[in-house]
Design a protein around this motif. Structure first.
Motif, PDB file in Angstrom:
ATOM      1  N   UNK A 166      36.203   3.691  27.037  1.00 22.62           N
ATOM      2  CA  UNK A 166      35.501   2.431  27.344  1.00 22.62           C
ATOM      3  C   UNK A 166      34.050   2.657  27.756  1.00 22.62           C
ATOM      4  N   UNK A 167      33.630   3.905  27.835  1.00 26.17           N
ATOM      5  CA  UNK A 167      32.282   4.268  28.309  1.00 26.17           C
ATOM      6  C   UNK A 167      32.008   3.652  29.672  1.00 26.17           C
ATOM      7  N   UNK A 168      32.982   3.797  30.562  1.00 24.26           N
ATOM      8  CA  UNK A 168      32.898   3.190  31.892  1.00 24.26           C
ATOM      9  C   UNK A 168      31.995   4.017  32.807  1.00 24.26           C
ATOM     10  N   UNK A 169      31.268   3.325  33.663  1.00 24.59           N
ATOM     11  CA  UNK A 169      30.438   4.010  34.657  1.00 24.59           C
ATOM     12  C   UNK A 169      31.298   4.594  35.786  1.00 24.59           C
ATOM     13  N   UNK A 170      32.563   4.233  35.833  1.00 19.19           N
ATOM     14  CA  UNK A 170      33.473   4.740  36.870  1.00 19.19           C
ATOM     15  C   UNK A 170      34.034   6.112  36.532  1.00 19.19           C
TER      16      UNK A 170
END
Length: 184
Positions: free
Chosen positions: A136-140
């Motif tokens: 998801x290319x999450x910043x988390x």
């Protein structure tokens, strides 16, 4: 020495001696019982003693099982309350550091599930969640990987769960905790 009486194998002669010895002991035991007024009362006494031992075993097993169930209920109540962050703090105060680490992990996973809409499942590992965040290319992803690396070392690795390692885990879980508080 060449006589047939001396040509017995060691095994058969040892077995013969053992059988003779056991027969002698059995004969002595029967002679001892002949002088007693009733072997029936001795037999009943032995059966009663056996029953007492079996009942005592059942009572002790039931107590141990009740204690295990009570410990599990306390562990779940302390570790899986509504707020995993509060549960972690109370577990640290009790000195149950490994349980507190697991509570922090549950808090991080719950925050990710809420914020990133991850689907939780007991069989999924931190690696599974990290792959999902990467897709998801999450910043988390980066804070999550930092937390899980330290968590894995504390819980499953060479480092032991103690106050210092829990402080590090709490610091690494802070980004997820602030999101959870903001959502609440």
């Amino acid at each position: 020495m060449r006589d047939p009486a001396f040509r017995r194998s060691l095994r058969s002669s040892f077995a013969d001696r053992m059988l003779l010895w056991l027969g002698d002991w059995f004969e002595r035991f029967l002679r001892l019982l002949e002088g007693l007024p009733s072997t029936r009362s001795i037999g009943l006494g032995l059966v009663a003693l056996l029953v007492v031992f079996v009942l005592a075993r059942f009572v002790l097993a039931a107590r141990a099982q009740a204690t295990d169930v009570q410990r599990l209920a306390q562990r779940r109540a302390g570790a899986s309350g509504d707020d995993p962050w509060a549960a972690a703090e109370s577990l640290v105060a009790e000195g149950r550091f490994e349980d507190a680490a697991h509570a922090l992990y549950r808090g991080v996973i719950a925050a990710l599930a809420r914020d990133e809409r991850l689907r939780l499942h007991p069989s999924r590992t931190s690696g599974d969640y990290a792959r999902e965040l990467r897709r998801r290319s999450s910043s988390s992803l980066a804070p999550f990987r930092a937390f899980t690396r330290r968590f894995d070392v504390v819980v499953y690795g060479n480092d032991h769960a103690d106050a210092r390692s829990l402080a590090e885990l709490a610091e690494l879980s802070a980004p997820f905790r602030s999101r959870a508080r903001a959502a609440a």
